[in-house]
Write an enzyme that holds these catalytic residues in place. Structure first.
Site, short mmCIF file in Angstrom:
data_model
loop_
_atom_site.label_atom_id
_atom_site.label_comp_id
_atom_site.label_asym_id
_atom_site.label_seq_id
_atom_site.Cartn_x
_atom_site.Cartn_y
_atom_site.Cartn_z
N GLY A 238 0.79 -1.22 0.00
CA GLY A 238 0.00 0.00 0.00
C GLY A 238 0.83 1.28 0.00
O GLY A 238 0.29 2.37 0.10
N GLY B 246 2.93 2.16 -2.48
CA GLY B 246 3.25 2.62 -3.84
C GLY B 246 4.55 2.08 -4.40
O GLY B 246 5.19 2.73 -5.24
N SER B 247 4.93 0.85 -3.99
CA SER B 247 6.19 0.31 -4.51
C SER B 247 6.11 0.07 -6.03
O SER B 247 7.09 0.30 -6.74
CB SER B 247 6.57 -0.99 -3.79
OG SER B 247 5.56 -1.94 -3.97
N SER B 248 4.96 -0.35 -6.52
CA SER B 248 4.84 -0.61 -7.97
C SER B 248 4.95 0.69 -8.75
O SER B 248 5.64 0.76 -9.78
CB SER B 248 3.49 -1.24 -8.33
OG SER B 248 3.17 -2.25 -7.45
N ALA B 249 4.28 1.73 -8.24
CA ALA B 249 4.34 3.02 -8.94
C ALA B 249 5.77 3.55 -8.90
O ALA B 249 6.29 4.05 -9.91
CB ALA B 249 3.39 4.02 -8.29
N ASP C 4 -1.43 6.85 -8.07
CA ASP C 4 -0.13 6.39 -7.56
C ASP C 4 1.00 6.91 -8.44
O ASP C 4 2.01 7.42 -7.93
CB ASP C 4 -0.08 4.85 -7.54
CG ASP C 4 -1.02 4.25 -6.50
OD1 ASP C 4 -1.82 4.99 -5.92
OD2 ASP C 4 -0.94 3.03 -6.28
C1 MEV Z 1 -3.92 1.60 -4.99
O1 MEV Z 1 -2.81 2.23 -4.36
C2 MEV Z 1 -5.05 2.57 -5.12
C3 MEV Z 1 -6.31 2.02 -5.75
O2 MEV Z 1 -7.28 3.07 -5.71
C4 MEV Z 1 -6.08 1.60 -7.18
C5 MEV Z 1 -5.77 2.76 -8.11
O3 MEV Z 1 -6.18 3.89 -7.84
O4 MEV Z 1 -5.14 2.48 -9.15
C6 MEV Z 1 -6.88 0.83 -4.97
#
Ligand code: MEV
Length: 309
Positions: free
Chosen positions: A84, A86-89, A130
């Site tokens: 949660g 934001g490691s992927s972003a 993100d």
């Molecule tokens: C994920 O960090 C946030 C979500 O709202 C997905 C998104 O906005 O792409 C769950």
């Protein structure tokens, strides 16, 4: 060779609802991912060959912007994955930043747009919150229309997101990571299915959007009591959308007596919660006592940056 780095993010208000076009607010945080690289005989990450199904974000980012010689990318991060934050972003944005710098075409707007495309391809559905936050730094507010601090508009699947840069007070935020790695794509898809058939889910999504707008105003006015109240309500609504987890509720409950407010952050289903508090050390200890991994992070102004040194 130079290095490119990008920050993680925390969603303060509006996750999931933002995928439906509702307002949301996120801030960059002082944990980062960096990417550098050198030419190689085949595409690699940290010295090992790139693998389909494993390095999806980096692979997809490369396929979008890189047609040069193969590279061995060195990726370092202090962001825990699928938690949660934001490691992927951050890895997507830092990779795009590095590759476009190498080509001499670095542009924040291009990186934010391409980063969003990468997340959509890998996750199925996404919002640009993100990737724009990781690109731009500071706080980023997504609204339904253009306003002060407008950065760019991103459109996809009939949705329009107007992205804005926002200054919010500098804050320390406690993050409690359950260690349960939940994938964003399936969670987003489940909320979509629920919203399709359930009127109360659609109402919850709308209310989350209203909370995000009110949350931004309260933060900018320094009204942390109100911010906390809104965080608590946002957490309950996310639970009603099926993206909560009993450990997140436990950490939130443990944090609340010492906090303005607390809520899950990001995709949920595990992952992390955040608490806004004047007692970060104590809240962090409480979460650790419950078995969570806790971090005290700070809001960050720097987005994607290239370090030539
Ligand atoms: C994920 O960090 C946030 C979500 O709202 C997905 C998104 O906005 O792409 C769950």
């Amino acid at each position: 060779m130079f290095e490119c780095s990008a920050p993680g993010k925390l969603i303060l208000f509006g996750e999931h609802a933002v995928v439906f076009g509702e307002p949301a607010l996120a801030t960059a945080i002082n944990l980062r991912t960096s990417v550098t690289g050198r030419y190689s005989s085949e595409p690699k990450i940290n010295g090992r060959p790139l693998r389909e199904g494993r390095d999806n974000y980096v692979n997809t980012a490369m396929s979008k912007v890189w047609s040069g010689r193969p590279l061995d990318l060195t990726i370092k991060t202090n962001l825990p994955s699928a938690s949660g934050m934001g490691s992927s972003a951050a890895v997507t944005v830092a990779t795009l930043g590095f590759l476009t710098s190498l080509e001499g075409t670095f542009s924040k707007e291009f990186i934010a747009r391409s980063g969003f495309e990468v997340e959509c391809e890998v996750q199925g559905r996404a919002s640009p919150i993100d990737t724009t936050t990781s690109t731009e730094g500071h706080a980023v507010y997504l609204a339904k229309e253009k306003n002060k601090g407008f950065l760019w508009m991103i459109e996809r699947g009939g949705k329009k997101w107007f992205l804005h840069a926002r200054d919010i007070p500098r804050m320390k935020i406690v993050v409690g990571d359950t260690g349960i790695k939940a994938r964003t794509g399936p969670l987003v898809e489940n909320v979509r299915r629920l919203a399709e058939k359930d009127d109360s889910a659609r109402k919850a999504i709308k209310e989350i959007g209203e909370i995000a707008l009110e949350g931004l105003d309260s933060l900018r006015n320094g009204d942390f009591d109100k911010v906390g109240e809104l965080m608590n309500r946002n957490h309950k609504l996310l639970g009603s959308l099926g993206v909560g987890h009993r450990l997140l509720d436990k950490y939130v409950e443990a944090a609340l007596p010492l906090s303005y407010g607390a809520k899950l952050t990001g995709a949920g289903g595990g992952g992390s919660m955040i608490a806004l508090t004047d007692h970060p050390e104590e809240v962090s200890e409480r979460i650790a006592e419950l078995g969570g991994r806790s971090f005290i992070v700070e809001t960050e102004t720097r987005g994607v940056i290239v370090d030539e040194s």
